[in-house]
Design an enzyme around this catalytic site. Structure first.
Site, PDB file in Angstrom:
ATOM      1  NE  ARG A 184     -45.850  37.339  38.199  1.00 51.91           N
ATOM      2  CZ  ARG A 184     -46.138  36.044  38.148  1.00 51.91           C
ATOM      3  NH1 ARG A 184     -47.243  35.571  38.702  1.00 51.91           N
ATOM      4  NH2 ARG A 184     -45.317  35.201  37.543  1.00 51.91           N
ATOM      5  CG  ASP A 185     -44.667  33.487  40.566  1.00 47.76           C
ATOM      6  OD1 ASP A 185     -45.494  33.107  41.401  1.00 47.76           O
ATOM      7  OD2 ASP A 185     -44.301  32.775  39.614  1.00 47.76           O
ATOM      8  CG  ASN A 199     -40.996  31.468  40.931  1.00 49.10           C
ATOM      9  OD1 ASN A 199     -41.896  32.138  41.411  1.00 49.10           O
ATOM     10  ND2 ASN A 199     -41.007  31.058  39.686  1.00 49.10           N
ATOM     11  CG  HIS A 247     -41.714  30.553  35.900  1.00 46.41           C
ATOM     12  ND1 HIS A 247     -41.798  31.925  36.063  1.00 46.41           N
ATOM     13  CD2 HIS A 247     -42.587  30.035  36.797  1.00 46.41           C
ATOM     14  CE1 HIS A 247     -42.677  32.211  37.011  1.00 46.41           C
ATOM     15  NE2 HIS A 247     -43.173  31.072  37.475  1.00 46.41           N
ATOM     16  CG  HIS A 269     -43.509  27.767  41.139  1.00 43.61           C
ATOM     17  ND1 HIS A 269     -43.891  28.718  42.052  1.00 43.61           N
ATOM     18  CD2 HIS A 269     -43.729  28.322  39.921  1.00 43.61           C
ATOM     19  CE1 HIS A 269     -44.341  29.789  41.416  1.00 43.61           C
ATOM     20  NE2 HIS A 269     -44.253  29.571  40.117  1.00 43.61           N
ATOM     21  CB  CYS A 326     -49.901  30.185  41.236  1.00 48.07           C
ATOM     22  SG  CYS A 326     -51.319  30.667  40.247  1.00 48.07           S
TER      23      CYS A 326
HETATM   24  P1  HMG Z   1     -63.024  37.575  34.137  1.00 49.78           P
HETATM   25  O1  HMG Z   1     -63.889  37.685  35.351  1.00 49.78           O
HETATM   26  O2  HMG Z   1     -63.286  36.449  33.201  1.00 49.78           O
HETATM   27  O3  HMG Z   1     -62.969  38.964  33.336  1.00 49.78           O
HETATM   28  O4  HMG Z   1     -61.532  37.502  34.624  1.00 49.78           O
HETATM   29  P2  HMG Z   1     -64.067  39.820  32.653  1.00 49.78           P
HETATM   30  O5  HMG Z   1     -63.439  40.378  31.425  1.00 49.78           O
HETATM   31  O6  HMG Z   1     -65.364  39.058  32.543  1.00 49.78           O
HETATM   32  O7  HMG Z   1     -64.268  41.022  33.702  1.00 49.78           O
HETATM   33  C1  HMG Z   1     -64.808  40.808  34.992  1.00 49.78           C
HETATM   34  C2  HMG Z   1     -64.415  41.931  35.916  1.00 49.78           C
HETATM   35  O8  HMG Z   1     -62.977  41.968  36.042  1.00 49.78           O
HETATM   36  C3  HMG Z   1     -64.814  43.314  35.434  1.00 49.78           C
HETATM   37  O9  HMG Z   1     -64.997  44.108  36.599  1.00 49.78           O
HETATM   38  C4  HMG Z   1     -63.579  43.821  34.753  1.00 49.78           C
HETATM   39  O10 HMG Z   1     -63.482  45.218  34.761  1.00 49.78           O
HETATM   40  C5  HMG Z   1     -62.488  43.242  35.611  1.00 49.78           C
HETATM   41  P3  HMG Z   1     -66.467  44.348  37.225  1.00 49.78           P
HETATM   42  O11 HMG Z   1     -67.252  44.918  36.086  1.00 49.78           O
HETATM   43  O12 HMG Z   1     -66.947  42.990  37.670  1.00 49.78           O
HETATM   44  O13 HMG Z   1     -66.200  45.299  38.349  1.00 49.78           O
HETATM   45  N1  HMG Z   1     -61.222  43.032  34.899  1.00 49.78           N
HETATM   46  C6  HMG Z   1     -60.053  43.604  35.221  1.00 49.78           C
HETATM   47  N2  HMG Z   1     -59.702  44.433  36.222  1.00 49.78           N
HETATM   48  C7  HMG Z   1     -58.418  44.831  36.259  1.00 49.78           C
HETATM   49  N3  HMG Z   1     -57.463  44.427  35.371  1.00 49.78           N
HETATM   50  C8  HMG Z   1     -57.780  43.596  34.366  1.00 49.78           C
HETATM   51  C9  HMG Z   1     -59.134  43.153  34.280  1.00 49.78           C
HETATM   52  N4  HMG Z   1     -59.758  42.334  33.412  1.00 49.78           N
HETATM   53  C10 HMG Z   1     -61.040  42.277  33.795  1.00 49.78           C
HETATM   54  N5  HMG Z   1     -56.846  43.196  33.523  1.00 49.78           N
HETATM   55  C11 HMG Z   1     -59.178  37.821  34.326  1.00 49.78           C
HETATM   56  C12 HMG Z   1     -60.461  37.338  33.702  1.00 49.78           C
HETATM   57  C13 HMG Z   1     -58.033  37.342  33.453  1.00 49.78           C
HETATM   58  C14 HMG Z   1     -59.185  39.324  34.433  1.00 49.78           C
HETATM   59  C15 HMG Z   1     -59.082  37.200  35.737  1.00 49.78           C
HETATM   60  O14 HMG Z   1     -59.249  35.829  35.635  1.00 49.78           O
HETATM   61  C16 HMG Z   1     -57.768  37.503  36.408  1.00 49.78           C
HETATM   62  O15 HMG Z   1     -57.475  38.617  36.763  1.00 49.78           O
HETATM   63  N6  HMG Z   1     -56.936  36.473  36.608  1.00 49.78           N
HETATM   64  C17 HMG Z   1     -55.616  36.703  37.172  1.00 49.78           C
HETATM   65  C18 HMG Z   1     -55.026  35.453  37.608  1.00 49.78           C
HETATM   66  C19 HMG Z   1     -53.629  35.699  38.087  1.00 49.78           C
HETATM   67  O16 HMG Z   1     -53.137  36.809  38.209  1.00 49.78           O
HETATM   68  N7  HMG Z   1     -52.954  34.576  38.395  1.00 49.78           N
HETATM   69  C20 HMG Z   1     -51.585  34.620  38.858  1.00 49.78           C
HETATM   70  C21 HMG Z   1     -50.610  34.990  37.795  1.00 49.78           C
HETATM   71  S1  HMG Z   1     -50.238  33.664  36.684  1.00 49.78           S
HETATM   72  C22 HMG Z   1     -49.017  32.769  37.494  1.00 49.78           C
HETATM   73  O17 HMG Z   1     -48.699  33.027  38.634  1.00 49.78           O
HETATM   74  C23 HMG Z   1     -48.301  31.702  36.719  1.00 49.78           C
HETATM   75  C24 HMG Z   1     -46.894  32.125  36.276  1.00 49.78           C
HETATM   76  O18 HMG Z   1     -46.083  32.488  37.380  1.00 49.78           O
HETATM   77  C25 HMG Z   1     -46.237  30.972  35.539  1.00 49.78           C
HETATM   78  C26 HMG Z   1     -46.331  29.678  36.376  1.00 49.78           C
HETATM   79  O19 HMG Z   1     -45.713  29.569  37.431  1.00 49.78           O
HETATM   80  O20 HMG Z   1     -47.121  28.839  35.924  1.00 49.78           O
HETATM   81  C27 HMG Z   1     -46.941  33.314  35.312  1.00 49.78           C
HETATM   82 MG    MG Z   2     -45.068  31.137  38.674  1.00 50.94          MG
END
Ligand code: HMG
Ligand code: MG
Length: 302
Positions: free
Chosen positions: A15-16, A249, A207, A209, A240
């Site tokens: 995933r990450d 990581n 966690h 990096h 990320c």
């Molecule tokens: P948004 O645009 O604010 O969402 O995104 P919305 O509710 O307004 O919906 C907009 C569109 O997104 C719609 O589609 C929804 O259907 C779709 P459209 O009508 O435009 O075709 N949508 C989705 N589609 C699939 N799955 C969903 C979903 N939700 C809405 N769950 C949202 C908000 C959170 C969805 C967006 O910002 C997003 O997907 N962000 C993901 C960011 C991400 O994955 N980042 C990396 C992971 S975090 C990380 O790596 C950190 C970590 O490792 C810890 C660390 O190291 O810090 C965990």
């Molecule tokens: Mg991370």
């Protein structure tokens, strides 16, 4: 607090690790990676994210990857779910654990999940409730607990605030993330202590990096605090998409080498883990980003 005798690692490589890869990685390769990790003795694997494919195209195949797994008894498979839409999609693939992910920094929250910290908690609350009602364990990831790519240094009070909010909505475990790998041991210790105001030592993980090469030192100080759960990424994959310049990581191989060298059990076969890292690195046409893996691979050739 004494150093734990056993540590659980969650490999977040699928995933990450892979979320930041520009070239599409086929679902079959992701599945094979998970299988190799479970064969190496990992008991928890963060498989994928049910996020918007527009935001993170690499995770668009989340359902296919989950469907293709040959699950092994005793292994837990976790997935990221930022909102109810993601949770409902994830539910169909039977995860053992879901991860809601928030940030200690407002700017990172906006960039990563398009809402404020307060709004994110409002979004997570029904997800946590639904997951727990379905008997699915809930982990919370807390990003930017020492530093933020947009806001700079983050005070421990911000971390404590977020941990309190997570606890308030029923998140069972929280991961203290150094998203951009800027932390050094005392700063990480303070972020962990801020978290421990709200969570038991058995319900927190690190966690880290490794952008600045500090992740092993940060892991060690947490071990000295009694923390026994860490997220690591095979071959040091990752980063990320919303934290430009941050690398992956800390490599699982490096952490396993550290732990085994200290006489701490992990249940992981380091040689098999190195093979898993080599497998995905070969696919990505690069060398594993792990000192221990490099050393062990060189030794094999010699
Ligand atoms: P948004 O645009 O604010 O969402 O995104 P919305 O509710 O307004 O919906 C907009 C569109 O997104 C719609 O589609 C929804 O259907 C779709 P459209 O009508 O435009 O075709 N949508 C989705 N589609 C699939 N799955 C969903 C979903 N939700 C809405 N769950 C949202 C908000 C959170 C969805 C967006 O910002 C997003 O997907 N962000 C993901 C960011 C991400 O994955 N980042 C990396 C992971 S975090 C990380 O790596 C950190 C970590 O490792 C810890 C660390 O190291 O810090 C965990
Ligand atoms: Mg991370």
């Amino acid at each position: 607090m004494s150093i734990p005798t056993r540590v659980k690692l969650v490999d977040v490589g699928p995933r990450d690790g892979l979320q930041n890869e520009k070239q599409p990685v086929p679902a079959a390769i992701k599945i094979e990676l998970v299988h190799r990790l479970q064969d190496a003795g990992l008991t928890e694997i963060e498989v994928t994210s049910f996020v918007s494919p527009k935001w993170v195209p690499q995770m668009a195949d989340a359902a296919s990857v989950m469907a293709g797994l040959q699950r092994k008894a005793g292994v837990r498979y976790s997935v990221l779910t930022p909102n109810l839409q993601g949770f409902e999609a994830a539910l169909k693939s039977n995860p053992d654990e879901i991860v809601v992910f928030g940030a200690a920094s407002e700017a990172f929250s906006q960039k990563n999940i398009n809402c404020s910290i307060a709004e994110s908690i409002e979004r997570f609350a029904p997800v946590v409730q639904a997951a727990r009602a379905a008997g699915i364990y809930v982990r919370g990831a807390m990003s930017c607990t020492v530093g933020c790519p947009y806001e700079g240094e983050i005070a421990p009070e911000r971390v404590s605030y977020l941990a309190g909010l997570m606890k308030g909505i029923g998140v069972q475990h929280v991961g203290v993330a150094d998203t951009i790998g800027v932390g050094t041991p005392l700063k990480v210790q303070r972020a962990m202590e801020a978290t421990l105001k709200h969570y038991d030592i058995n319900d927190v993980s690190g966690h880290f990096h490794d952008t600045y090469g500090q992740a092993l030192a940060n892991t060690l100080i947490c071990l000295q605090m009694g923390v026994w759960q860490f997220d690591t990424s095979v071959a040091g994959l990752g980063g990320c998409p919303y934290a430009k310049g941050a690398t992956g990581n800390v490599a699982s191989e490096d952490v396993v080498y550290l732990l085994h060298g200290m006489g701490i059990e992990t249940g992981i076969d380091l040689d098999k883990l190195v093979d898993a890292g080599k497998f995905i690195s070969d696919f990505l046409e690069r060398k594993p980003n792990s000192r221990a893996a490099t050393a062990l691979l060189n030794k094999r050739v010699a």
